[in-house]
Design an enzyme around this catalytic site. Structure first.
Site, PDB file in Angstrom:
ATOM      1  N   SER A   1       0.861  -6.498   8.061  1.00 38.09           N
ATOM      2  CA  SER A   1       1.195  -5.301   8.840  1.00 38.09           C
ATOM      3  C   SER A   1       0.095  -5.018   9.851  1.00 38.09           C
ATOM      4  CB  SER A   1       1.366  -4.112   7.888  1.00 38.09           C
ATOM      5  OG  SER A   1       1.601  -2.924   8.613  1.00 38.09           O
TER       6      SER A   1
ATOM      7  N   GLU B   1       0.821  -1.202   0.000  1.00 34.52           N
ATOM      8  CA  GLU B   1       0.000   0.000   0.000  1.00 34.52           C
ATOM      9  C   GLU B   1       0.857   1.255   0.000  1.00 34.52           C
ATOM     10  OE1 GLU B   1      -2.935   2.487   2.963  1.00 34.52           O
ATOM     11  OE2 GLU B   1      -3.062   0.297   3.072  1.00 34.52           O
TER      12      GLU B   1
END
Length: 288
Positions: free
Chosen positions: A226, A130
């Site tokens: 994450s 991302e």
């Protein structure tokens, strides 16, 4: 032993949407190539691979002319789409709408900072898909910070536009924002834009309460997640007897001891069916 699966854990909207798009594409003819792991969960990736999904890297794109390339929920920078067009690759774009909106905000942040010599700063994990997509939206440099120590990269005499990767901790974002304001030569030249996904961040308070209700907590998530790392720490802070596993085979009997209650929860990249398997395996251990 009482075992409960957290009903709010599991895939977020963006991941549900991406998995659905992948399954729809796989139901057709031919192979679908996913640019990176479709979700940061090895077990779910393996399930989709059995249906015909193949994971590739950017370096593989030169060999994919005429093929279908899947863009996962994490999103990609414009350069990836340009390369696909040049190579004649069909794109299935499953970028999460929340991430897509953040990409636009990053571009607008740079447009705002460019004429006044400011900096765009993003709280996020370096190298995360991302974040790579976010920093690749423009050619201008973007400062990526993971902790307070990383704020040393910022020139506090210049304006700052501070945003965040969608899955970061709200508490960390607020703390770093406060530090930036405190250290800035002109606090009025600092803009703080909270871009954390509330469907994800809202789980922190819930999971803290959930974890505190059990003798032992098993947090199920992929090693690469994450979001999983953040939420696991939330659980462990609320309950020191919290352990993380990627699959049922990693469960250890000694974790449970005299426990009479076990909570099962997971990350936004953890499928419900996998948490169910872990719950069943915990039940099997308690019967021995």
């Amino acid at each position: 032993m009482y075992i409960e699966i957290d009903d709010k854990s599991g895939f977020c909207f963006g991941v549900v949407r991406a998995i659905g798009e992948a399954e729809k594409a796989l139901a057709g003819s031919g192979t679908v190539y996913s640019l990176g792991d479709i979700v940061h969960n090895r077990i779910e990736v393996q399930r989709l691979e059995q249906q015909g999904l193949q994971t590739v890297t950017h370096a593989d794109m030169e060999q994919l002319a005429g093929c279908r390339l899947f863009i996962r929920a994490h999103g990609e920078p414009p350069a990836t789409y340009a390369a696909a067009r040049r190579l004649g690759i069909g794109v299935i774009d499953a970028t999460c709408p929340v991430v897509a909106r953040l990409q636009e905000r990053v571009k607008r942040a740079h447009e705002a900072m460019r004429p006044i010599g400011g900096q765009v700063v993003i709280l996020g994990k370096r190298g995360h898909a991302e974040v790579v997509g976010l920093t690749g939206q423009v050619d201008d440099p973007t400062v990526v910070v993971e902790s307070e120590a990383d704020l040393a990269q910022i020139d506090f005499t210049r304006p700052v536009y501070f945003l965040s990767q969608t899955t970061q901790s709200i508490a960390l974002f607020q703390r770093l924002g406060d530090v930036i304001l405190h250290r800035a030569t002109d606090p009025a030249a600092v803009r703080i834009d909270d871009t954390i996904c509330r469907q994800v961040s809202g789980r922190e308070e819930h999971l803290a309460q959930f974890a505190g209700r059990f003798d032992v907590v098993i947090f199920v998530c992929g090693r690469k997640s994450s979001n999983g790392k953040v939420l696991f720490e939330v659980c462990r802070h609320a309950n020191p007897c919290t352990y993380t596993v990627e699959e049922p085979a990693e469960l250890r009997p000694e974790w449970f001891g005299e426990a009479t209650s076990v909570g099962i929860c997971g990350a936004t990249s953890t499928p419900k069916w996998l948490m169910q398997q872990v719950a069943e395996a915990v039940g099997g251990l308690s019967e021995r």
